[in-house]
Design a protein around this motif. Structure first.
Motif, short mmCIF file in Angstrom:
data_model
loop_
_atom_site.label_atom_id
_atom_site.label_comp_id
_atom_site.label_asym_id
_atom_site.label_seq_id
_atom_site.Cartn_x
_atom_site.Cartn_y
_atom_site.Cartn_z
N ILE A 189 0.84 -1.20 0.00
CA ILE A 189 0.00 0.00 0.00
C ILE A 189 0.87 1.24 0.00
O ILE A 189 1.88 1.31 0.71
N SER A 190 0.48 2.23 -0.79
CA SER A 190 1.14 3.54 -0.76
C SER A 190 0.07 4.62 -0.77
O SER A 190 -1.01 4.43 -1.34
N ASN A 191 0.35 5.74 -0.12
CA ASN A 191 -0.63 6.82 0.02
C ASN A 191 -0.16 8.08 -0.70
O ASN A 191 1.04 8.37 -0.76
N ILE A 245 -5.29 5.87 -1.73
CA ILE A 245 -4.58 4.68 -1.28
C ILE A 245 -4.41 3.74 -2.47
O ILE A 245 -5.39 3.22 -3.01
N SER A 246 -3.17 3.56 -2.90
CA SER A 246 -2.88 2.69 -4.04
C SER A 246 -2.61 1.27 -3.57
O SER A 246 -1.88 1.06 -2.58
N VAL A 272 -13.71 4.01 -5.84
CA VAL A 272 -12.94 2.77 -5.90
C VAL A 272 -12.50 2.55 -7.35
O VAL A 272 -13.34 2.60 -8.27
N LYS A 273 -11.21 2.34 -7.56
CA LYS A 273 -10.68 2.04 -8.89
C LYS A 273 -10.02 0.65 -8.85
O LYS A 273 -9.25 0.37 -7.92
N LEU A 274 -10.33 -0.17 -9.85
CA LEU A 274 -9.82 -1.53 -9.87
C LEU A 274 -9.16 -1.83 -11.22
O LEU A 274 -9.71 -1.45 -12.27
N GLN A 289 -7.03 1.54 -6.52
CA GLN A 289 -6.96 2.79 -5.76
C GLN A 289 -8.26 3.03 -5.01
O GLN A 289 -9.35 2.84 -5.54
N LEU A 290 -8.14 3.45 -3.74
CA LEU A 290 -9.29 3.80 -2.90
C LEU A 290 -9.14 5.24 -2.46
O LEU A 290 -8.05 5.68 -2.09
N SER A 291 -10.24 6.00 -2.49
CA SER A 291 -10.19 7.41 -2.11
C SER A 291 -10.94 7.62 -0.79
O SER A 291 -12.07 7.15 -0.63
#
Length: 266
Positions: free
Chosen positions: A35-37, A46-47, A88-90, A117-119
């Motif tokens: 995870i990276s922010n 949040i990637s 939410v990106k997938l 990615q989550l926002s």
């Protein structure tokens, strides 16, 4: 390990602090994502990237689904109110069950994104948690650091990690040292010597295992203090009370009250 780490998350100061703890100790639970922010305006992005050293048990789509659903539920429990991601990106094509994604996540979902990615709004990350507890947090974070060190050393044949794992897998009363030694195909004397080389004694490992069992069972709130003491190998509640206070600085009753001061897990 889940009981130990979940206690650390519940006692954190803020949601951002809790998620940082989860990321720091992800190896304890063998997380399949790194995870990276990144901050973008008033949002935290949040990637998610699959851990190249681990395979998914079914496939990558199932892995993302489990991570998304679990994290949403965990954050809701931490802040004691319903939570949803802003977006939410997938990184995969729309699956056959795509219609359930937005229904369950309650968030806009984009497929075929460059990466997962989550926002989350920044103000959510700074939100204080209702069960923050500085004393308990210090104890369980220390336990997590010890466990993380043992996990990292496991690949090197760490005898302490091996014995701890065997203790964790045992049922009922913790086994005596000779039984552990026989399962490792070595004499009790050899096992004692190898533990001494790591500056630890078998009774200390048993003590640590009892402490983790106690923390986990107190968090679950399904057994009485007397029953938890018995599960940890104590013959009476007074002995359990004395040992737990030595471990954490708090009585088991007060520890449980702090964890359940609000019905956060209902």
């Amino acid at each position: 390990r889940w009981g130990m780490l979940s206690s650390a998350l519940l006692c954190a100061k803020t949601l951002g602090h809790a998620l940082a703890i989860a990321d720091e100790f992800k190896e304890i639970l063998r997380s399949r994502f790194t995870i990276s922010n990144q901050q973008q305006g008033n949002m935290l992005l949040i990637s998610l990237n699959p851990n190249p050293e681990m395979n998914f048990p079914v496939n990558d789509i199932f892995g993302y689904e489990i991570f998304l659903g679990s994290l949403k539920a965990q954050i809701s429990q931490l802040i004691a109110k319903p939570f949803r991601f802003s977006e939410v990106k997938l990184p995969y094509s729309k699956p056959l069950n795509a219609r359930y994604y937005q229904k369950i996540s309650e968030s806009p979902v984009q497929f075929e994104a460059p990466s997962g990615q989550l926002s989350i709004p920044l103000d959510k990350m700074q939100q204080a948690l209702p069960m923050t507890n500085r004393v308990t947090s210090k104890v369980v974070i220390s336990q997590c650091r010890d466990e993380l060190e043992r996990v990292k050393n496991a690949r090197l044949g760490d005898i302490v990690f091996t014995v701890r794992s065997m203790l964790a897998q045992s049922e009922g009363d913790l086994p005596e040292l000779p039984l552990i030694a026989s399962k490792l195909s070595m004499s009790p004397r050899t096992l004692r010597r190898r533990l001494q080389q790591e500056h630890v004694q078998y009774r200390q490992l048993c003590e640590q295992e009892r402490q983790q069992i106690a923390v986990s069972l107190l968090s679950a709130d399904t057994l009485s203090l007397k029953e938890i003491g018995e599960c940890c190998g104590f013959k009476d509640i007074a002995s359990f009370h004395k040992a737990f206070k030595r471990w954490t600085g708090e009585t088991p009753a007060r520890y449980r009250r702090n964890l359940h001061s609000r019905d956060i897990l209902s």
